[in-house]
Every structure is written in structure tokens, then in C-alpha cells.
Design a protein around this motif. Structure first.
Motif, short mmCIF file in Angstrom:
data_model
loop_
_atom_site.label_atom_id
_atom_site.label_comp_id
_atom_site.label_asym_id
_atom_site.label_seq_id
_atom_site.Cartn_x
_atom_site.Cartn_y
_atom_site.Cartn_z
N THR A 24 3.99 -10.79 68.53
CA THR A 24 4.47 -11.45 67.25
C THR A 24 4.28 -11.10 65.87
O THR A 24 5.31 -12.02 64.90
CB THR A 24 3.12 -12.54 67.00
OG1 THR A 24 1.98 -11.82 66.96
CG2 THR A 24 2.65 -13.94 67.07
N LEU A 32 7.42 -17.85 72.19
CA LEU A 32 6.86 -17.69 73.21
C LEU A 32 5.63 -17.17 72.86
O LEU A 32 4.42 -17.87 73.39
CB LEU A 32 7.46 -17.19 73.85
CG LEU A 32 8.97 -16.61 73.76
CD1 LEU A 32 9.18 -15.71 74.33
CD2 LEU A 32 9.40 -17.38 75.10
N ALA A 33 4.75 -17.11 71.79
CA ALA A 33 3.46 -16.79 71.88
C ALA A 33 2.69 -18.10 71.47
O ALA A 33 1.55 -17.64 72.15
CB ALA A 33 3.09 -15.88 70.50
N GLN A 50 -3.37 -16.07 67.55
CA GLN A 50 -2.16 -15.66 69.04
C GLN A 50 -1.96 -14.61 68.97
O GLN A 50 -1.07 -13.72 69.11
CB GLN A 50 -1.61 -16.78 69.28
CG GLN A 50 -2.68 -17.20 70.26
CD GLN A 50 -1.54 -18.49 71.00
OE1 GLN A 50 -0.98 -18.05 70.64
NE2 GLN A 50 -2.23 -19.67 71.19
N VAL A 87 3.30 -21.05 72.89
CA VAL A 87 3.24 -21.57 74.45
C VAL A 87 3.42 -21.06 75.08
O VAL A 87 2.68 -21.32 76.72
CB VAL A 87 5.20 -22.01 74.48
CG1 VAL A 87 4.76 -22.83 75.75
CG2 VAL A 87 5.76 -22.53 73.00
N PHE A 88 2.73 -19.88 75.28
CA PHE A 88 2.49 -19.04 76.48
C PHE A 88 0.65 -18.39 76.29
O PHE A 88 0.38 -17.68 75.34
CB PHE A 88 3.70 -18.33 77.57
CG PHE A 88 4.35 -18.83 77.80
CD1 PHE A 88 4.12 -19.53 79.28
CD2 PHE A 88 5.64 -18.63 76.77
CE1 PHE A 88 5.13 -20.32 79.49
CE2 PHE A 88 6.73 -19.46 77.30
CZ PHE A 88 6.91 -20.20 78.85
#
Length: 128
Positions: A82, A124-125, A77, A127-128
Motif C-alpha cells: 500500500t 489489491l490490498a 491493512q 480485496v485480498f
């Protein structure tokens, strides 16, 4: 790149282990530090205490940072978010150390929040 930044963050962690130890050594002397330290040493100085607290502060968020970077890498990801998160976390943590050692209050707290924002970008990266 995120793994390289994680590596540099771990180098920072080693530096933050050594800094307060070196300052404490200046306060107590080599004899005390190489001995068993059965007795309490002299009181900790201001800068030494600040360096120990800065170290503890890093170690509160470092496991989260490590986990987030590894999850991002394992799940492929990596991206701009990130990368920004890693850079913000690392650079803010580097700036945080002298600010804490010098006792600069408001700016230090702002820099801490920048590091937390970097960590949030990573999370956030993940989780989403």
C-alpha cells in the motif's frame, strides 16, 4: 504514511484546480474572470486546455484513490504494497501534469499507467 500521501495528493488536486484557472485568467483577463461570465470568453489556449484535461484526468481516479487509502487505513491493512501504491500514484500524478501541459504523448501515457499501477496495488490490498 498512506494518509500523509493522501494529503499530499489532495494538495496536488488543489494545485491542479488553480493551474488551469491561472492560465485561463491570463487569456481572458481579470475583468472577465471576476465578472458573471455571461458571454463566452476568448477561445481556450493549448496549454490551458491541456491543464484542464489533466485536471479532469486526475479527478477520474482520485475518488478511487481516496476510497482505497481510507479502506486500507480503517481496516489496518497498511504495508509495503500500500505504501508503494500511494507513492507510485502520487509521484506519477505529479509528473503527469507538466508532461500533459507540454504535450508529450507517449511518456505521459506511460506515467499515467504507473499511477494506475499504484492504484491497483492499493485495490489489491483492499480485496485480498
Amino acid at each position: 504514511m498512506e494518509l500523509h500521501l493522501l494529503g499530499w495528493t489532495l494538495i496536488l488536486a488543489v494545485v491542479q484546480i488553480l493551474l488551469p484557472a491561472m492560465w485561463r485568467n491570463r487569456e481572458t483577463g481579470v475583468e472577465y474572470n471576476t465578472g458573471p461570465r455571461d458571454k463566452e470568453g476568448p477561445p481556450m489556449g493549448k496549454v490551458t486546455g491541456r491543464l484542464f484535461r489533466a485536471q479532469r484526468n486526475l479527478f477520474e481516479t482520485l475518488p478511487l484513490f481516496i476510497a482505497a487509502v481510507l479502506i486500507v487505513h480503517i481496516t489496518h491493512q497498511e504495508g509495503a504494497m500500500t505504501l508503494w501504491g500511494c507513492w507510485l500514484y502520487l509521484l506519477a500524478r505529479i509528473v503527469y501534469v507538466p508532461l500533459y501541459a507540454l504535450g508529450i504523448p507517449w511518456v505521459r501515457s506511460l506515467v499515467y499507467m504507473v499511477s494506475m499501477f499504484g492504484l491497483l496495488l492499493l485495490l489489491l490490498a483492499v480485496v485480498f
